[in-house]
Design a protein around this motif. Structure first.
Motif, mmCIF file in Angstrom:
data_model
loop_
_atom_site.group_PDB
_atom_site.id
_atom_site.type_symbol
_atom_site.label_atom_id
_atom_site.label_comp_id
_atom_site.label_asym_id
_atom_site.label_seq_id
_atom_site.Cartn_x
_atom_site.Cartn_y
_atom_site.Cartn_z
ATOM 1 N N GLY A 116 0.800 -1.219 0.000
ATOM 2 C CA GLY A 116 0.000 0.000 0.000
ATOM 3 C C GLY A 116 0.831 1.266 0.000
ATOM 4 O O GLY A 116 2.031 1.244 0.301
ATOM 5 N N GLY A 117 0.168 2.375 -0.345
ATOM 6 C CA GLY A 117 0.844 3.665 -0.399
ATOM 7 C C GLY A 117 1.297 4.148 0.973
ATOM 8 O O GLY A 117 2.366 4.753 1.098
ATOM 9 N N GLY A 118 0.483 3.888 1.998
ATOM 10 C CA GLY A 118 0.859 4.327 3.338
ATOM 11 C C GLY A 118 2.173 3.693 3.764
ATOM 12 O O GLY A 118 3.056 4.359 4.321
ATOM 13 N N GLU A 119 2.319 2.416 3.468
ATOM 14 C CA GLU A 119 3.564 1.728 3.848
ATOM 15 C C GLU A 119 4.750 2.264 3.046
ATOM 16 O O GLU A 119 5.871 2.356 3.558
ATOM 17 C CB GLU A 119 3.422 0.208 3.662
ATOM 18 C CG GLU A 119 4.597 -0.551 4.264
ATOM 19 C CD GLU A 119 4.502 -2.067 4.091
ATOM 20 O OE1 GLU A 119 3.380 -2.603 3.974
ATOM 21 O OE2 GLU A 119 5.569 -2.707 4.072
ATOM 22 N N LEU A 227 8.422 13.661 -2.119
ATOM 23 C CA LEU A 227 7.162 14.031 -2.771
ATOM 24 C C LEU A 227 6.302 12.787 -2.941
ATOM 25 O O LEU A 227 6.771 11.740 -3.404
ATOM 26 C CB LEU A 227 7.407 14.750 -4.096
ATOM 27 C CG LEU A 227 7.893 16.200 -3.925
ATOM 28 C CD1 LEU A 227 8.075 16.886 -5.275
ATOM 29 C CD2 LEU A 227 6.967 17.034 -3.039
ATOM 30 N N ASP A 228 5.054 12.934 -2.539
ATOM 31 C CA ASP A 228 4.079 11.851 -2.590
ATOM 32 C C ASP A 228 3.280 12.016 -3.877
ATOM 33 O O ASP A 228 2.489 12.953 -4.009
ATOM 34 C CB ASP A 228 3.195 11.962 -1.338
ATOM 35 C CG ASP A 228 2.031 10.973 -1.317
ATOM 36 O OD1 ASP A 228 1.708 10.395 -2.373
ATOM 37 O OD2 ASP A 228 1.435 10.803 -0.237
ATOM 38 N N GLU A 229 3.539 11.126 -4.835
ATOM 39 C CA GLU A 229 2.810 11.170 -6.120
ATOM 40 C C GLU A 229 1.822 10.011 -6.199
ATOM 41 O O GLU A 229 1.483 9.541 -7.287
ATOM 42 C CB GLU A 229 3.801 11.143 -7.294
ATOM 43 C CG GLU A 229 4.687 12.375 -7.367
ATOM 44 C CD GLU A 229 4.467 13.249 -8.616
ATOM 45 O OE1 GLU A 229 3.969 12.738 -9.630
ATOM 46 O OE2 GLU A 229 4.790 14.458 -8.557
ATOM 47 N N VAL A 230 1.353 9.565 -5.040
ATOM 48 C CA VAL A 230 0.431 8.423 -5.013
ATOM 49 C C VAL A 230 -0.833 8.729 -5.829
ATOM 50 O O VAL A 230 -1.319 7.887 -6.580
ATOM 51 C CB VAL A 230 0.097 8.044 -3.554
ATOM 52 C CG1 VAL A 230 -1.070 7.080 -3.474
ATOM 53 C CG2 VAL A 230 1.325 7.428 -2.879
ATOM 54 N N GLN A 231 -1.356 9.956 -5.686
ATOM 55 C CA GLN A 231 -2.539 10.322 -6.480
ATOM 56 C C GLN A 231 -2.152 11.123 -7.715
ATOM 57 O O GLN A 231 -2.741 10.956 -8.773
ATOM 58 C CB GLN A 231 -3.522 11.157 -5.640
ATOM 59 C CG GLN A 231 -4.176 10.389 -4.519
ATOM 60 C CD GLN A 231 -5.612 10.851 -4.231
ATOM 61 O OE1 GLN A 231 -6.378 11.181 -5.127
ATOM 62 N NE2 GLN A 231 -5.980 10.851 -2.974
ATOM 63 N N ALA A 232 -1.178 12.032 -7.574
ATOM 64 C CA ALA A 232 -0.901 12.999 -8.646
ATOM 65 C C ALA A 232 0.008 12.444 -9.739
ATOM 66 O O ALA A 232 0.064 13.004 -10.834
ATOM 67 C CB ALA A 232 -0.279 14.255 -8.051
HETATM 68 C C1 LIG Z 1 -1.622 11.150 -1.517
HETATM 69 C C2 LIG Z 1 -1.759 9.821 -0.847
HETATM 70 N N1 LIG Z 1 -0.685 9.253 -0.294
HETATM 71 C C3 LIG Z 1 -0.745 8.044 0.302
HETATM 72 C C4 LIG Z 1 -1.931 7.357 0.381
HETATM 73 C C5 LIG Z 1 -1.994 6.031 1.068
HETATM 74 O O1 LIG Z 1 -2.164 5.005 0.166
HETATM 75 P P1 LIG Z 1 -2.846 3.634 0.621
HETATM 76 O O2 LIG Z 1 -4.310 3.915 0.837
HETATM 77 O O3 LIG Z 1 -2.587 2.706 -0.535
HETATM 78 O O4 LIG Z 1 -2.161 3.195 1.867
HETATM 79 C C6 LIG Z 1 -3.081 7.906 -0.181
HETATM 80 C C7 LIG Z 1 -4.370 7.195 -0.120
HETATM 81 O O5 LIG Z 1 -5.424 7.718 -0.380
HETATM 82 C C8 LIG Z 1 -3.001 9.177 -0.807
HETATM 83 O O6 LIG Z 1 -4.067 9.756 -1.333
#
Ligand SMILES: Cc1ncc(COP(=O)(O)O)c(C=O)c1O
Length: 412
Positions: A116-119, A227-232
Protein backbone atom coordinates in the motif's frame (compact mmCIF):
# COMPACT_ATOMS: atom_id res chain seq x y z
CA UNK A 1 -19.83 -13.59 -10.30
CA UNK A 2 -23.22 -12.28 -9.14
CA UNK A 3 -24.53 -13.83 -5.94
CA UNK A 4 -27.96 -14.71 -4.65
CA UNK A 5 -27.63 -12.39 -1.67
CA UNK A 6 -30.03 -9.46 -1.59
CA UNK A 7 -28.66 -5.95 -1.16
CA UNK A 8 -30.39 -5.79 2.23
CA UNK A 9 -28.59 -8.97 3.31
CA UNK A 10 -25.22 -7.63 2.18
CA UNK A 11 -25.79 -4.34 3.99
CA UNK A 12 -26.79 -6.25 7.08
CA UNK A 13 -23.74 -8.54 6.89
CA UNK A 14 -21.51 -5.53 6.29
CA UNK A 15 -22.98 -3.79 9.32
CA UNK A 16 -22.64 -6.93 11.45
CA UNK A 17 -19.25 -8.23 10.34
CA UNK A 18 -17.24 -5.47 8.65
CA UNK A 19 -18.23 -2.04 9.91
CA UNK A 20 -21.50 -0.91 11.40
CA UNK A 21 -20.47 2.73 11.07
CA UNK A 22 -19.71 2.48 7.37
CA UNK A 23 -22.94 0.64 6.57
CA UNK A 24 -24.93 3.22 8.52
CA UNK A 25 -23.09 6.13 6.94
CA UNK A 26 -23.93 5.09 3.39
CA UNK A 27 -27.52 4.30 4.35
CA UNK A 28 -27.93 7.63 6.09
CA UNK A 29 -26.71 9.70 3.13
CA UNK A 30 -29.02 7.81 0.79
CA UNK A 31 -26.22 6.13 -1.17
CA UNK A 32 -26.13 2.46 -0.16
CA UNK A 33 -24.28 1.62 -3.39
CA UNK A 34 -22.92 -1.94 -3.52
CA UNK A 35 -20.80 -2.26 -6.65
CA UNK A 36 -21.54 -5.23 -8.87
CA UNK A 37 -20.26 -5.43 -12.42
CA UNK A 38 -17.48 -3.01 -13.34
CA UNK A 39 -15.88 -2.25 -16.67
CA UNK A 40 -13.94 0.64 -18.22
CA UNK A 41 -14.96 3.95 -16.66
CA UNK A 42 -18.15 2.51 -15.16
CA UNK A 43 -19.27 0.60 -12.13
CA UNK A 44 -22.79 -0.78 -11.82
CA UNK A 45 -24.95 -1.28 -8.79
CA UNK A 46 -26.64 -4.64 -8.27
CA UNK A 47 -29.74 -3.44 -10.07
CA UNK A 48 -27.61 -2.59 -13.10
CA UNK A 49 -27.57 1.23 -12.78
CA UNK A 50 -24.33 2.61 -14.22
CA UNK A 51 -22.06 5.18 -12.57
CA UNK A 52 -19.15 6.87 -14.31
CA UNK A 53 -16.39 6.56 -11.73
CA UNK A 54 -14.98 10.05 -11.24
CA UNK A 55 -13.42 9.03 -7.94
CA UNK A 56 -11.10 6.50 -9.51
CA UNK A 57 -10.22 5.77 -5.86
CA UNK A 58 -7.64 8.52 -6.12
CA UNK A 59 -6.02 7.01 -9.21
CA UNK A 60 -6.34 3.28 -8.56
CA UNK A 61 -8.61 3.17 -11.62
CA UNK A 62 -6.42 5.33 -13.86
CA UNK A 63 -6.83 2.66 -16.56
CA UNK A 64 -10.48 2.15 -15.67
CA UNK A 65 -11.95 -1.02 -14.25
CA UNK A 66 -10.53 -4.36 -15.31
CA UNK A 67 -8.16 -3.17 -18.04
CA UNK A 68 -7.91 -6.10 -20.45
CA UNK A 69 -4.15 -5.93 -21.26
CA UNK A 70 -3.35 -6.14 -17.54
CA UNK A 71 -5.77 -9.02 -17.06
CA UNK A 72 -4.02 -10.85 -19.91
CA UNK A 73 -0.58 -10.15 -18.44
CA UNK A 74 -1.72 -11.41 -15.03
CA UNK A 75 -3.38 -14.51 -16.47
CA UNK A 76 -0.11 -15.41 -18.20
CA UNK A 77 1.88 -14.68 -15.06
CA UNK A 78 -0.39 -16.93 -13.00
CA UNK A 79 0.81 -19.88 -15.07
CA UNK A 80 4.30 -19.43 -13.62
CA UNK A 81 4.50 -16.94 -10.76
CA UNK A 82 3.09 -16.24 -7.34
CA UNK A 83 3.81 -13.48 -4.84
CA UNK A 84 7.44 -14.50 -4.65
CA UNK A 85 9.66 -14.73 -1.60
CA UNK A 86 10.28 -11.22 -0.38
CA UNK A 87 13.63 -12.04 1.19
CA UNK A 88 15.08 -13.51 -2.00
CA UNK A 89 16.20 -11.74 -5.15
CA UNK A 90 13.58 -11.35 -7.87
CA UNK A 91 13.76 -10.96 -11.64
CA UNK A 92 10.34 -9.27 -11.65
CA UNK A 93 11.15 -6.75 -8.95
CA UNK A 94 14.40 -5.90 -10.74
CA UNK A 95 12.58 -5.52 -14.07
CA UNK A 96 9.96 -3.18 -12.63
CA UNK A 97 12.52 -1.09 -10.72
CA UNK A 98 14.61 -0.72 -13.89
CA UNK A 99 11.57 0.37 -15.88
CA UNK A 100 10.67 2.91 -13.19
CA UNK A 101 14.25 4.21 -13.04
CA UNK A 102 14.10 4.99 -16.76
CA UNK A 103 10.98 7.10 -16.16
CA UNK A 104 11.49 8.77 -12.79
CA UNK A 105 13.06 12.24 -12.65
CA UNK A 106 16.79 12.95 -12.35
CA UNK A 107 18.88 10.24 -10.76
CA UNK A 108 16.05 8.57 -8.83
CA UNK A 109 16.88 4.93 -9.44
CA UNK A 110 16.08 2.64 -6.51
CA UNK A 111 12.71 1.30 -5.42
CA UNK A 112 11.44 -0.39 -2.29
CA UNK A 113 8.07 -1.97 -3.05
CA UNK A 114 5.21 -2.29 -0.62
CA UNK A 115 1.57 -3.37 -0.95
CA UNK A 116 0.00 0.00 0.00
CA UNK A 117 0.84 3.66 -0.40
CA UNK A 118 0.86 4.33 3.34
CA UNK A 119 3.56 1.73 3.85
CA UNK A 120 5.59 3.20 0.98
CA UNK A 121 5.40 6.59 2.73
CA UNK A 122 6.51 4.86 5.93
CA UNK A 123 9.54 3.54 4.06
CA UNK A 124 10.47 6.98 2.73
CA UNK A 125 10.22 8.66 6.13
CA UNK A 126 11.95 5.78 7.89
CA UNK A 127 14.89 5.84 5.47
CA UNK A 128 15.11 9.65 5.56
CA UNK A 129 15.36 9.51 9.36
CA UNK A 130 18.01 6.81 9.30
CA UNK A 131 19.96 8.53 6.51
CA UNK A 132 20.09 11.86 8.31
CA UNK A 133 20.12 10.53 11.86
CA UNK A 134 17.60 13.27 12.68
CA UNK A 135 14.05 13.16 14.07
CA UNK A 136 12.22 16.07 12.41
CA UNK A 137 9.59 15.55 9.72
CA UNK A 138 7.74 18.56 8.29
CA UNK A 139 4.43 18.01 6.49
CA UNK A 140 1.47 20.07 5.34
CA UNK A 141 -1.42 20.90 7.65
CA UNK A 142 -3.70 19.73 4.81
CA UNK A 143 -1.71 16.53 4.15
CA UNK A 144 -2.98 13.02 3.60
CA UNK A 145 -0.32 10.33 3.31
CA UNK A 146 -2.16 7.27 4.63
CA UNK A 147 -3.23 5.54 7.81
CA UNK A 148 -0.08 3.61 8.73
CA UNK A 149 2.54 4.66 11.31
CA UNK A 150 4.81 7.40 9.95
CA UNK A 151 2.27 8.19 7.21
CA UNK A 152 -0.49 8.90 9.72
CA UNK A 153 1.84 11.05 11.81
CA UNK A 154 2.52 13.10 8.65
CA UNK A 155 -1.19 13.49 7.91
CA UNK A 156 -3.60 16.27 8.88
CA UNK A 157 -5.22 16.38 12.33
CA UNK A 158 -8.66 15.32 11.17
CA UNK A 159 -7.42 11.80 10.49
CA UNK A 160 -5.28 11.26 13.57
CA UNK A 161 -7.05 13.16 16.33
CA UNK A 162 -8.41 10.03 18.05
CA UNK A 163 -5.37 7.84 17.69
CA UNK A 164 -2.68 9.69 19.57
CA UNK A 165 -0.09 10.05 20.76
CA UNK A 166 1.50 10.20 17.34
CA UNK A 167 5.18 9.60 16.57
CA UNK A 168 7.21 12.52 17.99
CA UNK A 169 9.12 14.92 15.76
CA UNK A 170 6.37 15.74 13.25
CA UNK A 171 5.46 19.39 12.55
CA UNK A 172 2.77 20.77 10.25
CA UNK A 173 2.99 23.92 8.10
CA UNK A 174 0.37 25.45 5.80
CA UNK A 175 0.90 24.09 2.28
CA UNK A 176 2.40 26.54 -0.21
CA UNK A 177 3.69 28.98 2.43
CA UNK A 178 7.47 29.06 2.00
CA UNK A 179 8.01 31.49 4.90
CA UNK A 180 6.24 29.09 7.28
CA UNK A 181 8.48 26.28 6.07
CA UNK A 182 11.63 28.37 6.42
CA UNK A 183 10.66 29.01 10.04
CA UNK A 184 10.71 25.32 10.97
CA UNK A 185 13.29 23.58 8.77
CA UNK A 186 16.62 23.38 10.59
CA UNK A 187 19.56 21.10 11.32
CA UNK A 188 17.28 18.61 13.10
CA UNK A 189 15.02 18.12 10.09
CA UNK A 190 15.19 14.67 8.53
CA UNK A 191 12.54 15.21 5.86
CA UNK A 192 10.08 17.58 4.31
CA UNK A 193 7.16 15.68 2.81
CA UNK A 194 4.34 16.95 0.61
CA UNK A 195 1.80 15.48 -1.76
CA UNK A 196 2.94 17.22 -4.95
CA UNK A 197 -0.67 18.38 -5.32
CA UNK A 198 -2.62 17.73 -2.12
CA UNK A 199 -5.91 16.11 -3.09
CA UNK A 200 -7.57 15.36 0.25
CA UNK A 201 -6.85 19.01 1.12
CA UNK A 202 -8.86 20.04 -1.97
CA UNK A 203 -6.47 20.06 -4.99
CA UNK A 204 -4.07 22.72 -3.75
CA UNK A 205 -1.74 24.28 -6.29
CA UNK A 206 1.43 25.80 -4.80
CA UNK A 207 2.94 29.12 -6.00
CA UNK A 208 5.25 28.63 -9.01
CA UNK A 209 8.45 29.10 -7.00
CA UNK A 210 7.38 26.91 -4.06
CA UNK A 211 8.98 23.59 -4.93
CA UNK A 212 12.27 25.04 -6.20
CA UNK A 213 12.51 26.91 -2.89
CA UNK A 214 11.59 23.78 -0.90
CA UNK A 215 14.35 21.95 -2.76
CA UNK A 216 16.87 24.72 -2.02
CA UNK A 217 15.85 24.80 1.65
CA UNK A 218 16.26 21.03 1.98
CA UNK A 219 19.67 21.26 0.31
CA UNK A 220 20.74 24.05 2.64
CA UNK A 221 19.95 22.01 5.78
CA UNK A 222 20.65 18.50 4.46
CA UNK A 223 16.99 17.50 4.86
CA UNK A 224 15.51 14.91 2.52
CA UNK A 225 12.71 16.05 0.21
CA UNK A 226 9.90 13.52 -0.19
CA UNK A 227 7.16 14.03 -2.77
CA UNK A 228 4.08 11.85 -2.59
CA UNK A 229 2.81 11.17 -6.12
CA UNK A 230 0.43 8.42 -5.01
CA UNK A 231 -2.54 10.32 -6.48
CA UNK A 232 -0.90 13.00 -8.65
CA UNK A 233 1.65 10.79 -10.43
CA UNK A 234 1.44 8.27 -13.27
CA UNK A 235 -0.16 10.59 -15.84
CA UNK A 236 -2.92 12.14 -13.73
CA UNK A 237 -1.80 15.74 -14.37
CA UNK A 238 -1.25 15.20 -18.10
CA UNK A 239 2.47 14.74 -17.46
CA UNK A 240 3.90 11.45 -16.29
CA UNK A 241 4.81 13.07 -12.95
CA UNK A 242 3.06 16.04 -11.37
CA UNK A 243 6.40 17.32 -10.08
CA UNK A 244 7.76 17.72 -13.65
CA UNK A 245 5.98 21.07 -13.75
CA UNK A 246 8.54 22.46 -11.29
CA UNK A 247 11.65 20.89 -12.75
CA UNK A 248 12.97 19.61 -9.45
CA UNK A 249 14.23 16.24 -8.31
CA UNK A 250 13.18 15.17 -4.81
CA UNK A 251 15.19 12.62 -2.85
CA UNK A 252 12.20 10.32 -2.66
CA UNK A 253 9.15 10.00 -4.89
CA UNK A 254 6.38 7.73 -3.60
CA UNK A 255 3.99 5.90 -5.92
CA UNK A 256 0.91 3.79 -5.32
CA UNK A 257 -2.69 3.44 -6.38
CA UNK A 258 -2.44 3.53 -10.22
CA UNK A 259 0.72 1.43 -10.07
CA UNK A 260 -1.54 -1.54 -9.35
CA UNK A 261 -3.71 -1.01 -12.46
CA UNK A 262 -6.50 -1.84 -9.99
CA UNK A 263 -5.68 -5.54 -10.26
CA UNK A 264 -2.81 -6.32 -7.90
CA UNK A 265 -1.82 -4.10 -4.94
CA UNK A 266 1.64 -2.62 -5.31
CA UNK A 267 3.23 0.69 -4.28
CA UNK A 268 6.79 1.99 -4.24
CA UNK A 269 9.12 4.35 -2.46
CA UNK A 270 11.61 5.37 -5.15
CA UNK A 271 14.79 7.21 -4.23
CA UNK A 272 18.19 8.49 -5.23
CA UNK A 273 21.43 6.49 -4.97
CA UNK A 274 22.73 8.22 -1.84
CA UNK A 275 19.90 6.60 0.12
CA UNK A 276 20.59 3.11 -1.21
CA UNK A 277 24.30 3.53 -0.51
CA UNK A 278 23.62 4.27 3.15
CA UNK A 279 21.89 0.91 3.56
CA UNK A 280 24.51 -1.20 1.78
CA UNK A 281 25.32 -2.79 5.16
CA UNK A 282 21.66 -3.29 6.08
CA UNK A 283 19.89 -4.70 3.02
CA UNK A 284 16.93 -5.95 5.05
CA UNK A 285 16.04 -2.50 6.33
CA UNK A 286 12.42 -2.86 5.28
CA UNK A 287 10.81 -6.27 5.36
CA UNK A 288 7.30 -6.66 4.00
CA UNK A 289 5.99 -10.12 3.13
CA UNK A 290 3.88 -8.88 0.23
CA UNK A 291 6.15 -5.99 -0.76
CA UNK A 292 7.10 -6.27 -4.41
CA UNK A 293 4.83 -9.27 -4.96
CA UNK A 294 5.88 -10.63 -8.34
CA UNK A 295 2.31 -10.65 -9.70
CA UNK A 296 2.07 -6.99 -8.75
CA UNK A 297 5.35 -6.29 -10.53
CA UNK A 298 3.92 -7.82 -13.71
CA UNK A 299 0.74 -5.72 -13.43
CA UNK A 300 2.69 -2.51 -12.76
CA UNK A 301 5.12 -3.08 -15.63
CA UNK A 302 2.25 -3.69 -18.07
CA UNK A 303 0.51 -0.56 -16.76
CA UNK A 304 3.65 1.55 -17.31
CA UNK A 305 3.83 0.32 -20.92
CA UNK A 306 0.30 1.60 -21.47
CA UNK A 307 0.65 5.03 -19.92
CA UNK A 308 3.96 5.69 -21.69
CA UNK A 309 2.69 4.60 -25.12
CA UNK A 310 2.40 7.41 -27.69
CA UNK A 311 -0.92 9.21 -27.48
CA UNK A 312 -1.92 8.11 -23.97
CA UNK A 313 -1.20 11.47 -22.32
CA UNK A 314 -2.69 13.29 -25.34
CA UNK A 315 -6.07 11.90 -24.33
CA UNK A 316 -5.51 12.97 -20.70
CA UNK A 317 -4.70 16.50 -21.85
CA UNK A 318 -7.61 16.70 -24.30
CA UNK A 319 -10.12 15.50 -21.71
CA UNK A 320 -8.56 17.83 -19.12
CA UNK A 321 -9.16 20.74 -21.49
CA UNK A 322 -12.76 19.66 -22.02
CA UNK A 323 -13.42 19.20 -18.30
CA UNK A 324 -11.63 22.47 -17.47
CA UNK A 325 -13.67 24.47 -19.97
CA UNK A 326 -16.91 22.90 -18.74
CA UNK A 327 -16.05 23.55 -15.08
CA UNK A 328 -15.12 27.16 -15.84
CA UNK A 329 -18.48 27.65 -17.57
CA UNK A 330 -20.30 26.20 -14.55
CA UNK A 331 -18.35 28.50 -12.24
CA UNK A 332 -19.38 31.47 -14.39
CA UNK A 333 -23.04 30.39 -14.34
CA UNK A 334 -23.21 29.71 -10.59
CA UNK A 335 -21.05 32.38 -8.92
CA UNK A 336 -23.23 32.24 -5.80
CA UNK A 337 -22.27 28.57 -5.32
CA UNK A 338 -18.74 28.18 -6.74
CA UNK A 339 -15.84 29.98 -5.08
CA UNK A 340 -12.94 28.52 -7.05
CA UNK A 341 -11.95 25.81 -9.53
CA UNK A 342 -8.46 24.31 -9.26
CA UNK A 343 -7.12 21.91 -11.83
CA UNK A 344 -4.12 20.02 -13.01
CA UNK A 345 -4.89 17.60 -15.83
CA UNK A 346 -7.64 15.20 -14.85
CA UNK A 347 -7.71 16.28 -11.23
CA UNK A 348 -10.21 19.05 -10.61
CA UNK A 349 -11.34 20.59 -7.34
CA UNK A 350 -14.54 22.64 -7.42
CA UNK A 351 -14.57 24.69 -4.25
CA UNK A 352 -17.99 25.88 -3.17
CA UNK A 353 -19.03 28.59 -0.78
CA UNK A 354 -20.36 26.28 1.94
CA UNK A 355 -19.29 23.00 3.59
CA UNK A 356 -22.80 21.60 3.11
CA UNK A 357 -22.48 21.84 -0.66
CA UNK A 358 -19.80 19.16 -1.08
CA UNK A 359 -21.96 16.33 0.31
CA UNK A 360 -25.05 17.73 -1.45
CA UNK A 361 -23.27 17.81 -4.81
CA UNK A 362 -21.84 14.33 -4.26
CA UNK A 363 -25.36 12.98 -3.79
CA UNK A 364 -26.86 14.98 -6.67
CA UNK A 365 -24.16 13.61 -9.00
CA UNK A 366 -24.71 10.02 -7.82
CA UNK A 367 -28.39 10.41 -8.61
CA UNK A 368 -27.29 11.33 -12.14
CA UNK A 369 -24.94 8.38 -12.57
CA UNK A 370 -21.63 10.07 -11.69
CA UNK A 371 -19.56 8.94 -8.74
CA UNK A 372 -17.37 11.69 -7.27
CA UNK A 373 -16.76 12.82 -3.73
CA UNK A 374 -15.88 15.86 -1.73
CA UNK A 375 -12.35 16.26 -0.39
CA UNK A 376 -11.73 14.33 2.83
CA UNK A 377 -10.30 17.33 4.66
CA UNK A 378 -12.30 20.07 2.93
CA UNK A 379 -16.01 19.31 2.62
CA UNK A 380 -16.71 22.35 0.46
CA UNK A 381 -14.60 21.02 -2.41
CA UNK A 382 -15.77 18.42 -4.89
CA UNK A 383 -12.99 16.33 -6.41
CA UNK A 384 -13.37 15.06 -9.95
CA UNK A 385 -10.81 12.45 -11.00
CA UNK A 386 -12.11 10.24 -13.81
CA UNK A 387 -10.09 7.34 -15.18
CA UNK A 388 -7.39 8.63 -17.54
CA UNK A 389 -8.93 6.60 -20.36
CA UNK A 390 -12.24 8.47 -20.27
CA UNK A 391 -13.49 9.50 -23.73
CA UNK A 392 -15.02 12.74 -24.99
CA UNK A 393 -18.63 11.46 -24.87
CA UNK A 394 -18.38 10.30 -21.25
CA UNK A 395 -16.63 13.53 -20.27
CA UNK A 396 -19.59 15.41 -21.78
CA UNK A 397 -21.93 13.20 -19.71
CA UNK A 398 -20.04 14.10 -16.55
CA UNK A 399 -20.30 17.81 -17.40
CA UNK A 400 -24.03 17.49 -18.10
CA UNK A 401 -24.54 15.78 -14.75
CA UNK A 402 -22.54 18.56 -13.06
CA UNK A 403 -24.57 21.29 -14.76
CA UNK A 404 -27.81 19.55 -13.83
CA UNK A 405 -26.69 19.09 -10.22
CA UNK A 406 -25.69 22.75 -9.85
CA UNK A 407 -29.06 23.77 -11.33
CA UNK A 408 -30.75 21.65 -8.64
CA UNK A 409 -28.59 23.11 -5.85
CA UNK A 410 -29.27 26.63 -7.11
CA UNK A 411 -32.96 25.82 -6.79
CA UNK A 412 -33.54 26.07 -10.55
C1 LIG B 1 -1.62 11.15 -1.52
C2 LIG B 1 -1.76 9.82 -0.85
N1 LIG B 1 -0.68 9.25 -0.29
C3 LIG B 1 -0.75 8.04 0.30
C4 LIG B 1 -1.93 7.36 0.38
C5 LIG B 1 -1.99 6.03 1.07
O1 LIG B 1 -2.16 5.01 0.17
P1 LIG B 1 -2.85 3.63 0.62
O2 LIG B 1 -4.31 3.92 0.84
O3 LIG B 1 -2.59 2.71 -0.54
O4 LIG B 1 -2.16 3.20 1.87
C6 LIG B 1 -3.08 7.91 -0.18
C7 LIG B 1 -4.37 7.19 -0.12
O5 LIG B 1 -5.42 7.72 -0.38
C8 LIG B 1 -3.00 9.18 -0.81
O6 LIG B 1 -4.07 9.76 -1.33
Amino acid sequence: MSTQLSSEQILDDYATYVSSGKANFFKSIGLPLIPGKREGVRIYDRAGHAFINCRSSGGVFNLGHRPQPIIEALKNALDELDIGDHLLLSEWRARLAKKLAALTPGDIRYATFTPGGGEAIDVAIKLARAYTGRPGVIHAVEAYHGHTGFALSATGDKFKARFGPMIPGFYAVPFGDIAALEDVVNATTAAVIFETIPVTGGILIPPPDYYPRVRALCDRFGAQMILDEVQAGLGRTGKLWALSEWNIVPDFMVLGKGLSAALYPISAATYRPHIDARFADEPFMHISSYGGAELGCVAAAAMLDIITAPGFLDNVNARAKQLGAGSAAIRARYPALVADVRQRGLMIGIEMVDDMLGPALTLALAQRGVLANYAGARANTLIIMPPLIIGAADTARVLNALEDSFRQLAGG
